[in-house]
Design a protein around this motif. Structure first.
Motif, mmCIF file in Angstrom:
data_model
loop_
_atom_site.group_PDB
_atom_site.id
_atom_site.type_symbol
_atom_site.label_atom_id
_atom_site.label_comp_id
_atom_site.label_asym_id
_atom_site.label_seq_id
_atom_site.Cartn_x
_atom_site.Cartn_y
_atom_site.Cartn_z
ATOM 1 N N THR A 90 0.820 -1.220 0.000
ATOM 2 C CA THR A 90 0.000 0.000 0.000
ATOM 3 C C THR A 90 0.850 1.266 0.000
ATOM 4 O O THR A 90 0.315 2.366 0.064
ATOM 5 N N ASP A 91 2.178 1.105 -0.057
ATOM 6 C CA ASP A 91 3.098 2.255 -0.033
ATOM 7 C C ASP A 91 2.804 3.154 1.170
ATOM 8 O O ASP A 91 2.602 4.369 1.042
ATOM 9 N N GLU A 92 2.792 2.512 2.324
ATOM 10 C CA GLU A 92 2.482 3.231 3.568
ATOM 11 C C GLU A 92 3.454 4.400 3.771
ATOM 12 O O GLU A 92 4.673 4.225 3.720
ATOM 13 N N VAL A 97 11.681 3.242 4.552
ATOM 14 C CA VAL A 97 12.872 2.478 4.182
ATOM 15 C C VAL A 97 13.158 2.609 2.682
ATOM 16 O O VAL A 97 14.314 2.511 2.251
ATOM 17 N N ASP A 98 12.103 2.856 1.886
ATOM 18 C CA ASP A 98 12.308 3.089 0.449
ATOM 19 C C ASP A 98 13.181 4.326 0.232
ATOM 20 O O ASP A 98 14.083 4.321 -0.614
ATOM 21 N N GLU A 99 12.953 5.357 1.021
ATOM 22 C CA GLU A 99 13.771 6.568 0.894
ATOM 23 C C GLU A 99 15.188 6.351 1.425
ATOM 24 O O GLU A 99 16.151 6.834 0.842
ATOM 25 N N HIS A 140 5.215 0.315 -6.985
ATOM 26 C CA HIS A 140 6.501 0.981 -7.223
ATOM 27 C C HIS A 140 6.956 1.739 -5.975
ATOM 28 O O HIS A 140 7.509 2.827 -6.063
ATOM 29 N N THR A 141 6.689 1.142 -4.817
ATOM 30 C CA THR A 141 7.035 1.779 -3.542
ATOM 31 C C THR A 141 8.525 2.142 -3.489
ATOM 32 O O THR A 141 8.890 3.245 -3.081
ATOM 33 N N PHE A 142 9.377 1.222 -3.922
ATOM 34 C CA PHE A 142 10.817 1.484 -3.926
ATOM 35 C C PHE A 142 11.269 2.174 -5.209
ATOM 36 O O PHE A 142 12.158 3.025 -5.196
ATOM 37 N N LEU A 143 10.666 1.783 -6.353
ATOM 38 C CA LEU A 143 11.184 2.257 -7.643
ATOM 39 C C LEU A 143 11.086 3.775 -7.801
ATOM 40 O O LEU A 143 11.984 4.393 -8.370
ATOM 41 N N ASP A 144 10.014 4.385 -7.307
ATOM 42 C CA ASP A 144 9.900 5.844 -7.497
ATOM 43 C C ASP A 144 11.053 6.579 -6.814
ATOM 44 O O ASP A 144 11.643 7.502 -7.385
ATOM 45 N N ASP A 145 11.416 6.120 -5.618
ATOM 46 C CA ASP A 145 12.534 6.766 -4.916
ATOM 47 C C ASP A 145 13.865 6.472 -5.594
ATOM 48 O O ASP A 145 14.745 7.332 -5.655
ATOM 49 N N ILE A 146 14.006 5.243 -6.103
ATOM 50 C CA ILE A 146 15.239 4.858 -6.796
ATOM 51 C C ILE A 146 15.439 5.709 -8.048
ATOM 52 O O ILE A 146 16.533 6.227 -8.303
HETATM 53 MG MG MG Z 1 8.471 5.329 -2.315
#
Ligand code: MG
Length: 169
Positions: A90-92, A97-99, A140-146
């Motif tokens: 849900t991209d809480e 941690v993604d950032e 894309h919880t991690f991908l957007d920040d990456i």
């Molecule tokens: Mg993110």
């Protein structure tokens, strides 16, 4: 990238997964252009592409890419254990941690990357708007920040070189 450069499994996987998740080098280069256009007269998209390529050639960047995308893919398939499945799925917003993972990319060409990253993360231009569109059913919880971090690092490299700072990497 130089033709004679051997691409190993980590780099090949990082590049392939970016593409398979809908992110082209040109998409990231356009973010670099967005960030740097006002500081460099006659900035060309090719310069932005070249700087993105250099960022992608760094192992610490590749490691962050494959780690983050792997978690996104597993969340999309519902394959993580709880509570991580719900948090990433849900991209809480308070997860964070993604950032933190993206920071390992932001800083590879110096601390001005942080300024660029913060700015682009708020504005969400181009590909970042699409990656943040929750209606697609993709995770894309991690991908957007990456992606934002790669653009920020590439902008930092471009700025250092334009300023005549001698950096060999
Ligand atoms: Mg993110």
């Amino acid at each position: 990238m130089a033709d004679n450069k051997k691409i190993d499994l980590t780099e090949e996987t990082a590049r392939r997964w970016l593409t398979e998740r809908g992110v082209q080098i040109k998409d990231i280069a356009e973010l670099v252009f967005y960030l740097q256009e006002k500081y460099h007269e006659n900035l060309q998209i090719e310069d932005c592409v070249a700087n993105v390529e250099r960022v992608l050639s760094k192992r610490e960047v590749q490691n962050a890419i494959i780690t983050g995308i792997q978690l996104d893919m597993l969340a999309e398939k519902g394959m993580l254990e709880e509570p991580l499945q719900s948090i990433i799925g849900t991209d809480e917003s308070l997860y964070g941690v993604d950032e933190i993972l993206a920071f390992s990319i932001v800083n590879v060409y110096g601390s001005i990357g942080f300024t660029n990253y913060g700015y682009i993360d708020k504005q969400k231009p181009g590909i970042l708007a699409r990656l943040n569109d929750k209606s697609t059913g993709e995770c894309h919880t991690f991908l957007d920040d990456i992606v934002g971090a790669i653009a920020a690092a590439a902008s930092s490299r471009l700025a250092h070189r334009a300023a005549g700072v001698d950096r060999k990497d």
